[in-house]
Each structure stands twice: as C-alpha cells, then as structure tokens.
Design an enzyme around this catalytic site. Structure first.
Site, PDB file in Angstrom:
ATOM      1  N   GLU A 183      41.014  39.272  46.779  1.00  0.00           N
ATOM      2  CA  GLU A 183      41.171  40.460  47.628  1.00  0.00           C
ATOM      3  C   GLU A 183      40.842  40.136  49.068  1.00  0.00           C
ATOM      4  O   GLU A 183      40.184  39.145  49.366  1.00  0.00           O
ATOM      5  CB  GLU A 183      40.281  41.610  47.125  1.00  0.00           C
ATOM      6  CG  GLU A 183      38.883  41.231  46.678  1.00  0.00           C
ATOM      7  CD  GLU A 183      37.997  40.655  47.753  1.00  0.00           C
ATOM      8  OE1 GLU A 183      38.025  41.179  48.887  1.00  0.00           O
ATOM      9  OE2 GLU A 183      37.267  39.682  47.492  1.00  0.00           O
ATOM     10  N   GLU A 326      38.119  36.725  48.287  1.00  0.00           N
ATOM     11  CA  GLU A 326      39.468  36.160  48.481  1.00  0.00           C
ATOM     12  C   GLU A 326      40.060  35.599  47.184  1.00  0.00           C
ATOM     13  O   GLU A 326      41.225  35.249  47.134  1.00  0.00           O
ATOM     14  CB  GLU A 326      39.470  35.026  49.523  1.00  0.00           C
ATOM     15  CG  GLU A 326      39.024  35.413  50.899  1.00  0.00           C
ATOM     16  CD  GLU A 326      39.008  34.229  51.872  1.00  0.00           C
ATOM     17  OE1 GLU A 326      39.539  33.143  51.524  1.00  0.00           O
ATOM     18  OE2 GLU A 326      38.451  34.384  52.972  1.00  0.00           O
TER      19      GLU A 326
END
Length: 359
Positions: A183, A326
């Site tokens: 994300e 991430e």
C-alpha cells in the site's frame, strides 16, 4: 440496484472460499515427517510447506510467479495532522514506485516478483502514467472523508473498493501463483489503528504507533483523533463492510478484496505489515475462511500489528523491526515460500536416500 448487484458479486466470491484441503496437508506432512533430517528440523518453513500444499491442492505448490499489488489511496483524516509527512507524498511515492526507485522495487526485484500499482482512491488522477505498464486505475474517489467527523465513505463505495480488489485478483490469476499485498497512502496508519482497536477489542493506546515517525505529542493527538473517529462513527466490530465504510481507506478495501479474490482462487496471498493486515482483518470479517490463504509476512514495529494477527489466529514468518509498508515485508517473505516448497519437493526421504533413520 447497483449496490445490491455489488453485494451479490461479493457474496458469490465468498461462496467459493473453502478451507485448505486436509488431504494434501496430510500428504505433505507425511512426506516431511520422513525427510533426511531430525524430525521437523526446519520448523516454521515445514509448517509453511504444509500450508502451501493445503492451499494449492498440490504436492508441488506453484510459487514461482509472484505479483506485488500496491494499493494507493489518500485519507481525509490527514487534515488533522496525524502524519509526519504531507498528503502529497502519496502521489510522489506512487511516481517513485513507477520509476522503480522505492523500497518495494528493490525487494520485489530480488524476490523475482512483479510490481503492480493500483490507484484505489488517491487525490491525484495520475494522467501521465495512467496507461503505463505496471499501473492500474480502480479509483473509487479522490481520497476518503475525514473519519474524525463522519464515515470515510459510503457503504456502496466500500463494497466497490472490495470488489475492485476481487476483480484484480481474478484478472491477474492466470499469470500469478502468489499474490503479495502492499500500500501507499499518507495517513493510513490512523484508519488502520482505528480498525485494529474496533475489531480486536484492544484500547486505542494499545494499537496505535508512531507511523511515519511522529513525536510523542503528535502520538497523543493521533490517539485522540482515533478515539473520536470511533465514537462518532460507532462501527459494528463484526461487520467488515461497516468497519470499512466508517473507518477505512480505499486501499484497505482494495487489499481486503485482493485477499478474498486470491482465497476464492485457492492462491496464497502474502500479507505485508500494519495497513495490509487491516485489509486482511476486513476480509476476515467478511469471510473467516479467508485466513486459510493468508501468509503473514512479518511482525511490524506498529504495536497493533500483532493483535490483528492474533485475532485471525495467524503467526508472522519474521520479526525484523520493519515499518515501511509498500509491500516490502511481503516481498522479502516470498523467499520463504520458495524455500518451503523446495523442502517439500527437493529433499529426499530416508527411504529415497537409503539413509538409516533414528532408532
């Protein structure tokens, strides 16, 4: 009518989610019991091999084709000063990932995993890259509403976000053996902490950390914002869509959908850190059997992470003090899947090797 159709699609996906296949788990365990080593000497990697066999219904679990799906979204609650970085960093980091300059790019590359960035609900429209390879737009809206004063989104938008994740899993499945969640969204530890508190029953103080590196005074403020968000919105802790509607982010909903979609396709999904696990919790509330396809990559520095994993009765593979997000932890954990599969398929049994067993 549109909302009813969306919910029907979500329900039909959930009907295709079943527990791991116990017969393949048993066959995998029987083989691993006989390998040329002291019993279960490779510990959690052998447990992982059993899980992979049960998930994939195979004694040679396919794990070579890996895809990191990085969901991006912005959050209205950043207006309350809950993050150490300005909201525009979401856009800047999406471009950095697309330019292969982020942490996720480095770790995914070493793991042999491709990276797909999905715009679930960022403020930016990404006009310059929206048609670029490795980028997909599933934008529901340009950021969520401020959860301190009301719901993050409508129920229809929440269902749309989850369905978008399911659609991504379905579209990619033909070329993907293992999914990884990631994300990018400044401020997203705030809704994730709110979700963690509501679903696990822990206090806001117990589950809330410093995110991108705020100081103690800012942390106290962040805790207050989360408490008010929960008090104002009163989410139903047993209803995944309601929790997502009132507290979540679009990227969190997308991650939940990706996990549901992967589970329906009987494909493992490696879940990264705190925000990804908030998405996993939403998926778990929607369909508890989804936990049989989740591999928790690691234990984050964020204090609420382990509580969320415990709620789903799952254990992380690693504890390396990671807190980047991430999808970096999930990308690193992909190596463990390769190792677990190799143990199951490449190591000889005592009988195959002609080695004497322990008396």
């Amino acid at each position: 009518m549109q909302e009813k159709e969306k919910i029907g699609y979500l329900e039909s996906t959930c009907r295709n989610i079943y527990p791991q296949d116990s017969s393949y788990r048993d066959k995998a365990k029987a083989r691993l019991d006989q390998l040329t080593m002291p019993h279960w000497a490779l510990g959690d990697l052998m447990d992982l091999a059993v899980d992979l066999a049960g998930m994939t219904r195979s004694m040679t679990p396919p794990v070579a084709r890996k895809k990191m799906v990085v969901m991006a979204g912005d959050h209205g609650v950043t207006a309350e000063g809950v993050s150490g970085y300005p909201a525009e960093v979401t856009t800047q980091m999406v471009h950095n990932i697309m330019n292969k300059g982020a942490g996720i790019n480095a770790l995914a590359n070493k793991a042999g995993a491709e990276v797909l960035v999905v715009d679930m609900g960022a403020m930016d429209t990404f006009e310059g890259i929206k048609n670029a390879p490795g980028f997909l737009s599933k934008k529901i809206a340009q950021g969520t509403q401020n959860i301190m004063v009301g719901p993050a989104m409508t129920k229809t938008q929440a269902v749309m976000a989850v369905e978008a994740g399911i659609e991504i899993a379905s579209a990619l499945a033909v070329d993907v053996d293992v999914f990884g969640t990631g994300e990018m969204g400044i401020g997203n530890t705030t809704p994730s902490s709110a979700i963690a508190a509501v679903v696990t029953g822990k206090t806001v103080e117990e589950v809330t950390g410093k995110g991108t590196g705020i100081d103690d005074e800012q942390l106290t403020h962040k805790v207050g914002v989360i408490k008010q968000a929960i008090a104002v919105n009163k989410p139903d802790a047993k209803d995944g869509i309601d929790v997502l509607t009132k507290l979540g982010g679009y990227e969190i909903g997308g991650i939940a959908g990706l996990i549901l979609g992967a589970a329906a396709l009987k494909k493992p999904v490696v879940v990264d850190g705190f925000i990804s696990t908030a998405g996993a919790l939403i998926a778990y509330l929607i369909e508890p059997f989804v936990r049989d396809y989740i591999i928790c990559a690691h234990k984050s520095v964020e204090p609420g992470h382990s509580f969320m994993q415990q709620k789903m009765h799952l254990r992380p593979l690693f504890d390396l003090n990671l807190r980047l997000g991430e999808g970096t932890g999930a990308a690193f954990a992909m190596h463990a899947l390769e190792a677990a599969t190799a143990i199951l398929t490449d190591v000889s049994t005592f009988a195959e090797a002609g080695v004497s067993q322990k008396e």
